[in-house]
Design an enzyme around this catalytic site. Sequence first.
Site, short mmCIF file in Angstrom:
data_model
loop_
_atom_site.label_atom_id
_atom_site.label_comp_id
_atom_site.label_asym_id
_atom_site.label_seq_id
_atom_site.Cartn_x
_atom_site.Cartn_y
_atom_site.Cartn_z
N SER A 1 -14.84 6.36 2.48
CA SER A 1 -14.19 8.01 1.82
C SER A 1 -15.40 8.47 1.44
O SER A 1 -15.39 9.59 1.33
CB SER A 1 -13.23 7.68 0.87
N ASN B 1 -11.45 14.53 0.02
CA ASN B 1 -11.90 13.70 -1.12
C ASN B 1 -12.87 14.56 -1.97
O ASN B 1 -12.87 14.33 -3.30
CB ASN B 1 -12.50 12.39 -0.81
N HIS C 1 -12.08 8.85 9.23
CA HIS C 1 -11.44 8.64 7.93
C HIS C 1 -9.97 8.93 8.07
O HIS C 1 -9.45 10.22 8.05
CB HIS C 1 -12.22 9.83 6.94
N GLU D 1 -10.40 12.67 9.44
CA GLU D 1 -11.36 13.46 9.40
C GLU D 1 -12.51 12.63 10.19
O GLU D 1 -12.71 11.36 10.11
CB GLU D 1 -12.15 13.62 8.00
N1 LIG Z 1 -7.15 3.55 -0.44
C1 LIG Z 1 -7.21 4.92 0.25
O1 LIG Z 1 -6.46 5.68 -0.16
C2 LIG Z 1 -8.27 5.21 1.28
C3 LIG Z 1 -7.91 6.30 1.91
C4 LIG Z 1 -9.00 6.49 2.83
C5 LIG Z 1 -10.02 5.79 2.96
N2 LIG Z 1 -10.25 4.50 2.17
C6 LIG Z 1 -11.59 3.69 2.60
O2 LIG Z 1 -11.03 2.73 3.25
C7 LIG Z 1 -11.74 1.55 2.91
C8 LIG Z 1 -10.77 0.32 2.31
O3 LIG Z 1 -10.17 0.91 1.38
P1 LIG Z 1 -9.01 0.04 0.73
O4 LIG Z 1 -8.26 0.86 -0.20
O5 LIG Z 1 -7.78 -0.23 1.95
O6 LIG Z 1 -9.14 -1.15 0.11
P2 LIG Z 1 -8.50 -2.53 -0.38
O7 LIG Z 1 -9.15 -3.21 -1.56
O8 LIG Z 1 -7.05 -2.31 -0.50
O9 LIG Z 1 -8.66 -3.43 1.04
C9 LIG Z 1 -9.94 -4.04 1.49
C10 LIG Z 1 -9.71 -5.19 2.47
O10 LIG Z 1 -10.76 -5.63 3.06
C11 LIG Z 1 -10.75 -7.07 2.83
N3 LIG Z 1 -12.33 -7.54 2.97
C12 LIG Z 1 -13.11 -7.54 2.35
N4 LIG Z 1 -14.25 -8.11 2.69
C13 LIG Z 1 -14.13 -8.31 3.89
C14 LIG Z 1 -14.83 -8.99 5.16
N5 LIG Z 1 -16.26 -9.22 4.87
N6 LIG Z 1 -14.30 -9.16 6.18
C15 LIG Z 1 -13.14 -8.58 6.58
N7 LIG Z 1 -12.43 -8.44 5.62
C16 LIG Z 1 -12.57 -7.89 4.25
C17 LIG Z 1 -10.15 -7.48 1.70
O11 LIG Z 1 -9.70 -8.71 1.96
C18 LIG Z 1 -9.14 -6.16 1.65
O12 LIG Z 1 -7.91 -6.70 2.36
C19 LIG Z 1 -12.82 2.25 1.76
O13 LIG Z 1 -13.98 2.29 2.51
C20 LIG Z 1 -11.94 3.38 1.43
O14 LIG Z 1 -13.00 4.03 0.43
C21 LIG Z 1 -9.37 4.35 1.28
#
Ligand SMILES: NC(=O)c1ccc[n+]([C@@H]2O[C@H](COP(=O)([O-])OP(=O)(O)OC[C@H]3O[C@@H](n4cnc5c(N)ncnc54)[C@H](O)[C@@H]3O)[C@@H](O)[C@H]2O)c1
Length: 596
Positions: free
Chosen positions: A121, A192, A142, A154
């Site tokens: 993000s 964002n 994204h 995006e």
């Molecule tokens: N939460 C949101 O609203 C949102 C929206 C758009 C983008 N994002 C982006 O998406 C990405 C993930 O965010 P999220 O909110 O889903 O996080 P989250 O913490 O909910 O999930 C992350 C997952 O990655 C797994 N993980 C960690 N290390 C790993 C590895 N080495 N190999 C495989 N899996 C692994 C974890 O076990 C976890 O299940 C981030 O870059 C975030 O910025 C988040």
Amino acid sequence: MAREFTSVGVVGLGTMGAGIVEVFARNGIDVVAVEISAPALERGQATLTRSTDRAVAKGKLDPADRDALLDRVTFAVGLDALHAVDLVIEAVPEHLDLKQRIFAELDRVCRPDAILATNTSSLSVTEISVATSRPHQVIGIHFFNPAPVMKLVEVIRTVVTSADVVADVEALCSRLGKVDVTINDRAGFIANALLFGYLNHAVALFESNYASREDIDAAMKLGCGLPMGPLALMDLIGVDTAYEILDTMYRRGGRDRRHAPVPLIKQMVTAGLLGRKSGRGFYTYERPGSPVVVPDEATPVAPAEAFSEGGRAIAKVGVVGSGTMATGIIEVFARAGYEVVSVTRGAEKSASICEAVKTSLNKGVVRGKLSEEERDGALGRITWSATLDHLADVDLVVEAVVEELSVKKALFASLDEICKPGVVLATTTSSLPVIEMAMATQRPADVVGLHFFNPAPIMQLVEVVRTIRTAPETVATARAVCAALGKTSVVCGDRSGFVVNALLFPYLNDAVKMLEASYSTTDDIDHAMKLGCGYPMGPFELLDVVGLDVALAIQRELYLELREPGFAPAPLLEHLVTAGYLGRKTGRGFRDHTHR
Ligand SMILES: NC(=O)c1ccc[n+]([C@@H]2O[C@H](COP(=O)([O-])OP(=O)(O)OC[C@H]3O[C@@H](n4cnc5c(N)ncnc54)[C@H](O)[C@@H]3O)[C@@H](O)[C@H]2O)c1
């Protein structure tokens, strides 16, 4: 011809990853879903099952289609399972070193022609790409949360991403039924960059006890039509993820203090209050992963009990002023059964406001919103006067005269002389300090802000503004009156912009700055906020409706009161106002409305 993607890999099955898996599998693409450990994999699998089951229960997905969808997904621990896919999307936590490590590994494991994408993000896609030997095949895709629902994607191209890869990914997005905007690699991209300053500011208001979590969220939902309030959204995003995004945006985006995470956010992360995913964040949820909020110690008691205590009885209400707001407010009170005394500056004004109220009530009858008897009853409860002396026996005065402090202060001084003891004196000001008006009287404890929104008969929200001198009894009375009007009241302190404008206008101003910096276009920015965040209107659509002059005036007030450098009005906004491009009302603002 765009490249055909038959199988994709998703790394990390958390909040975003599980939803991304669903998006691909729903659209007939095979998915290899990868996690770091067996328990994490199980959690991700359970999220996908729950989400697809919900879709079946809601009749949005056929049971057979669900089974086919689930059959397309293979689950595995470790990146080696991704050796044959055409494209990988990484959705692991927002840490640069972690993502770089994963990309280096993906580079080793994946086919040489595979595209490697990140769902980051806020981190630099460029910095992630250089961890591989194929930066030209690295791109940002994204998705928005929840990925199966939000239409926007995006697409982030770096300076080295090859044009073919961009075109292939754009074609893929449309195959997924998504709308994409393609942009360069900048902290926070479009949505964002505009969202997180607002979210952080909302947390700051909450942290400083400016308003309750329920009131901040209700204010933004009812005042701006947003699908959810900022604190509920923080819980959906994940408080830890929001922290990382803010922190990166602060460091990458020019150290704008508005992105420096509010201390409370870090405390919540440390305490494990991560939002929905952990079952508790700003709110408490039924169980981890559930969207259902349950009461906790901070939940307010039911409104009816809360407001009936300590309030004063209000039967007769004076409304001063003859403009749009006064007209709407008279109608609202009269329809709710209050005796209303309308006071204007002269018989002519009284005649015209009387006509305006009648017209509006008649419209209500035509639209079937009220009966003829109700209309006549409401009109019968209003008396029209041109002298403040008729306010001697009212229980509440609502002032809606011109937005000039000297005029309002003089009016409050007169009301102080005329009105009976125990009256509640309210101002509808949207930008002036309520305490200034309170101190023009000898009874500041009885003065409160009642900030209605336009059009008053329709808009559900009223901000009740308490000054440092307002008595709790006065606030209780104001809230009880709002409840009797069928409105939702939120209580806030006496700061510039109250809740809604303080949170809304800096965001609009940021959108203008983004346009000014030529990062994106009015259309793409509007799209991004509507399709990525579910806003009813994009920032430029809204600015053209609100009026650029109004927006500029509010933004200036906020800047002058808070001295926050990031609140300085965008020069482009100033120039458009100077040029007379004020929005719809002049036929031109950010868009030309003369030919539409
Ligand atoms: N939460 C949101 O609203 C949102 C929206 C758009 C983008 N994002 C982006 O998406 C990405 C993930 O965010 P999220 O909110 O889903 O996080 P989250 O913490 O909910 O999930 C992350 C997952 O990655 C797994 N993980 C960690 N290390 C790993 C590895 N080495 N190999 C495989 N899996 C692994 C974890 O076990 C976890 O299940 C981030 O870059 C975030 O910025 C988040």
